[in-house]
Design a protein around this motif. Structure first.
Motif, PDB file in Angstrom:
ATOM      1  N   UNK A   1       0.823  -1.207   0.000  1.00 24.36           N
ATOM      2  CA  UNK A   1       0.000   0.000   0.000  1.00 24.36           C
ATOM      3  C   UNK A   1       0.860   1.262   0.000  1.00 24.36           C
ATOM      4  N   UNK A   2       2.041   1.146   0.649  1.00 25.80           N
ATOM      5  CA  UNK A   2       2.888   2.336   0.717  1.00 25.80           C
ATOM      6  C   UNK A   2       4.114   2.229  -0.195  1.00 25.80           C
ATOM      7  N   UNK A   3       4.124   1.213  -1.078  1.00 24.26           N
ATOM      8  CA  UNK A   3       5.299   1.036  -1.931  1.00 24.26           C
ATOM      9  C   UNK A   3       5.350   2.117  -3.018  1.00 24.26           C
ATOM     10  N   UNK A   4       6.569   2.444  -3.429  1.00 25.21           N
ATOM     11  CA  UNK A   4       6.762   3.513  -4.412  1.00 25.21           C
ATOM     12  C   UNK A   4       6.108   3.211  -5.748  1.00 25.21           C
ATOM     13  N   UNK A   5       6.217   1.945  -6.185  1.00 28.51           N
ATOM     14  CA  UNK A   5       5.699   1.675  -7.526  1.00 28.51           C
ATOM     15  C   UNK A   5       4.176   1.703  -7.557  1.00 28.51           C
ATOM     16  N   UNK A   6       3.545   1.494  -6.409  1.00 25.10           N
ATOM     17  CA  UNK A   6       2.084   1.641  -6.354  1.00 25.10           C
ATOM     18  C   UNK A   6       1.745   3.131  -6.429  1.00 25.10           C
ATOM     19  N   UNK A   7       2.519   3.909  -5.674  1.00 28.38           N
ATOM     20  CA  UNK A   7       2.318   5.359  -5.706  1.00 28.38           C
ATOM     21  C   UNK A   7       2.524   5.877  -7.121  1.00 28.38           C
ATOM     22  N   UNK A   8       3.541   5.338  -7.798  1.00 26.12           N
ATOM     23  CA  UNK A   8       3.832   5.763  -9.169  1.00 26.12           C
ATOM     24  C   UNK A   8       2.667   5.409 -10.084  1.00 26.12           C
ATOM     25  N   UNK A   9       2.134   4.212  -9.907  1.00 28.11           N
ATOM     26  CA  UNK A   9       1.021   3.789 -10.731  1.00 28.11           C
ATOM     27  C   UNK A   9      -0.174   4.701 -10.507  1.00 28.11           C
ATOM     28  N   UNK A  10      -0.400   5.084  -9.224  1.00 32.27           N
ATOM     29  CA  UNK A  10      -1.509   5.993  -8.925  1.00 32.27           C
ATOM     30  C   UNK A  10      -1.292   7.341  -9.604  1.00 32.27           C
ATOM     31  N   UNK A  11      -0.015   7.782  -9.544  1.00 34.50           N
ATOM     32  CA  UNK A  11       0.286   9.113 -10.073  1.00 34.50           C
ATOM     33  C   UNK A  11       0.039   9.209 -11.566  1.00 34.50           C
ATOM     34  N   UNK A  12       0.339   8.143 -12.292  1.00 36.74           N
ATOM     35  CA  UNK A  12       0.103   8.234 -13.730  1.00 36.74           C
ATOM     36  C   UNK A  12      -1.348   7.921 -14.061  1.00 36.74           C
ATOM     37  N   UNK A  13      -2.185   7.807 -13.023  1.00 35.37           N
ATOM     38  CA  UNK A  13      -3.623   7.733 -13.246  1.00 35.37           C
ATOM     39  C   UNK A  13      -4.178   6.345 -13.465  1.00 35.37           C
ATOM     40  N   UNK A  14      -3.452   5.304 -13.033  1.00 36.00           N
ATOM     41  CA  UNK A  14      -3.989   3.955 -13.162  1.00 36.00           C
ATOM     42  C   UNK A  14      -5.199   3.814 -12.239  1.00 36.00           C
ATOM     43  N   UNK A  15      -6.326   3.297 -12.762  1.00 38.70           N
ATOM     44  CA  UNK A  15      -7.489   3.114 -11.886  1.00 38.70           C
ATOM     45  C   UNK A  15      -7.206   2.075 -10.801  1.00 38.70           C
TER      46      UNK A  15
END
Lengths: 318, 294
Positions: free
Chosen positions: B181-195
């Motif tokens: 939940x707090x991993x960088x690549x999840x944050x990155x995925x959220x940032x580029x707008x992945x649903x």
């Protein structure tokens, strides 16, 4: 340290409270409930069951029953056996020393052998010895304990006649030697799984430690390799293993049950199996609870020991 | 792993699965385990066609036949039934119980762990404390306790074993999802707008699957062991249906007349359990991203 102790004590109390609720619920969810032994018996009439219910207080609301039962557990009134009417506390606590003797001896033996194997495997990493013990440990963990016990009885008791096939003492002989003689086979059988686990744990813990700076420093200072291994390596590697010993307890208690049934070792496990067929629920509940309490207290003890020997834990709390 | 996923989120999953399987095949013990399991599965599933006898066919003239005797390669039991045939049919039951119980542990464990990690708060606390509580009961006690009150069948055995052994998977899933939940690549995925459904499906699920798969394999081994013990004691699979465990019920008295009767079912259990354990071990190495490019 004091705060840590109080915290852990409170945690354990809450855990035990939860354990008692789950244990109680389990008994009441079982088909037939606590009175399964009567309701499934066609010769017992409905009126009889009503009377038994009132007698055991089972006509009261569930939460009242729970508090009565839990209060009884705390105050030492564990109820009476459905058969013979003996005090449950006496029946169960009578068996506890035998179980503790079996578990304690096995754990101690397994610790010594397992730590030795694990240390050696860590030092000689990727050697034939390392691979052989890894495979051996895996097979030992996969052996059905009851079958291994049966084979041990067949070879060492029935065929070779070296050891008695079961029980804790011979009739009419109460010498220490006789007791030790009876202890050998069950302890070896129970210890095998534990040795396998300890050797694996020790190996990985040792490998982590031996790669660290303080070990390299000690070596660089010219301390002899064996002293580095024992005074620096083993001392540090054993700390996490104490906590693992706590986590291993359910396995140890369960393994003791299996071993006891195979060797007719008069402990709690054998009692559990023998009252299981009569569904003597006050006794079953008591054993289930004692088993869980042993696990909770064992974990608490392991945590306290770790806190005492590991300076890092204290730093966290103060 | 992390950096790669950040830049190439879509392509991360598929090639990894292929290479993980290849790595598993390179693990010699795991490969051997896989072959043994294949033989065991084919032998039991194909029992109706492959077995030399009927599992309940009595041959009173040839009771306690030793191994390698005519008509009974692994000998016969106290009623003259063929041991090899019964081992094959018993394998159907023992392996099915093992695998079905494993599926129950995965379903329950995954739901509890994922629910607790996703919602957190007091629901999460209650679920994970329940996990702690269940872990305090030695599973053999719990299982026998329930087994004594339930009419045994293949389904009830699998359910009971599954319901007493899901805790480890719940803990694994819980901690994995918390970390993710707090991993960088999840944050990155959220940032580029992945649903978020895509994040759950493509990022979180594959990353929790590996440790769960390993634990599930080890759980299968454990479930087979538990089934054999419960059936050995007479609270599991009931005769005349054979399971590897209940074939050993009379082992102690068999030793006097025919020790082989007590040997083969135990060997079958050990073989199956060892194989699942080695397979789990191999999977752990194959799926571990840290030792990926060795």
């Amino acid at each position: 340290m004091a705060r840590f102790l109080i915290n852990r004590l409170i945690q354990s109390t809450v855990l035990l409270f939860g354990v008692s609720i789950v244990g109680f619920a389990l008994m009441h969810l079982a088909p037939g409930g606590p009175l399964a032994v009567y309701t499934l018996n066609p010769t017992v009439t409905a009126q009889d069951i009503e009377r038994i219910k009132v007698l055991f207080g089972l006509d009261q609301p569930v939460y009242v029953q729970y508090f009565k039962w839990a209060g009884g557990l705390l105050s030492g009134n564990w109820g009476y056996s459905f058969f013979g009417g003996q005090q449950v506390r006496e029946i169960v606590l009578d068996r506890l020393p035998a179980t503790f003797l079996l578990m304690g001896t096995s754990l101690a033996l397994a610790l010594v052998i397992g730590v030795a194997i694990g240390t050696l495997a860590a030092v000689k990493r990727n050697s034939v010895f390392d691979y052989a013990t890894a495979i051996g440990a895996m097979i030992a963990l996969s052996l059905p304990t009851f079958w291994f016990g049966l084979l041990a009885i067949f070879f060492f008791a029935q065929t070779l006649g070296w050891f008695p096939a079961g029980g804790m003492v011979s009739i009419g002989d109460s010498s220490l030697l006789d007791r030790l003689h009876h202890l050998v086979l069950p302890v070896v059988v129970l210890a095998l799984v534990l040795v396998a686990q300890w050797s694996r744990y020790t190996r990985s813990s040792m490998i982590d430690i031996l790669d660290q700076d303080f070990v390299r420093t000690a070596r660089a200072k010219g301390i002899s390799p064996s002293r580095v291994l024992v005074n620096h390596g083993l001392r540090a590697a054993l700390v996490p293993l104490v906590a693992l010993a706590g986590l291993q307890l359910p396995l140890l208690v369960g393994g003791a049950l299996v071993t006891e049934t195979v060797f007719s070792w008069p402990g709690m496990g054998l009692l559990f199996i023998s009252v299981l067929s009569t569904r003597d629920y006050p006794v079953l509940m008591a054993i289930l609870m004692v088993g869980a309490v042993v696990v909770v207290l064992g974990n608490l003890l392991a945590d306290i020991v770790v806190a005492l020997v590991d300076p890092r834990v204290k730093l966290h709390d103060e | 792993m992390t950096s790669e996923a950040v830049f190439d989120i879509q392509a991360a999953a598929p090639p990894r699965r292929v290479s993980a399987f290849r790595r598993l095949l390179r693990h010699r013990l795991a490969l051997l385990a896989l072959i043994i399991l294949a033989v065991l599965v084919i032998g039991s599933a194909g029992a109706p066609w492959l077995a030399p006898h009927d599992p309940e066919e009595l041959d009173i003239a040839n009771r306690y036949a030793p191994p390698l005797s005519e008509g009974h390669i692994l000998g016969s039991d106290d009623l003259g039934r063929d041991v090899l045939t019964r081992l094959m049919y018993a394998g159907q039951i023992s392996l099915s119980v093992g695998i079905a119980a494993m599926l129950v542990t995965v379903m329950v464990g995954f739901s509890v762990g994922a629910f607790a990690a996703y919602y957190g708060g007091w629901i999460g606390t209650i679920l994970m404390r329940l996990t702690d509580i269940m872990l305090c009961f030695p599973s053999v006690f719990l299982l026998l306790f329930v087994a004594a009150f339930v009419t045994p069948s293949l389904a009830s055995m699998a359910l009971m074993i599954g319901l007493t052994c899901w805790m480890e998977i719940a803990r694994i899933v819980y901690s994995q999802i918390l970390v993710l939940k707090s991993a960088d690549f999840i944050a990155a995925a959220r940032m580029i707008g992945t649903p978020s459904w895509r994040i759950i499906l493509r990022q979180i699920l594959p990353n929790t699957l590996a440790p769960v798969l390993v634990a599930a394999t080890l759980n299968t081994a454990n479930a087979i062991l538990l089934e054999s013990y419960i059936s050995f004691l007479g609270y599991g699979i009931q005769p005349p249906a054979a399971s590897w465990g209940n074939m050993l019920t009379n082992a102690q008295s068999d030793f006097q007349v025919d020790p082989w009767l007590a040997v083969f079912p135990g060997l079958a259990i050990t073989l199956a359990v060892t194989s699942f354990n080695f397979l789990g071990d191999g999977l752990r190495d194959a799926l571990d991203p840290r030792i990926r490019d060795k």
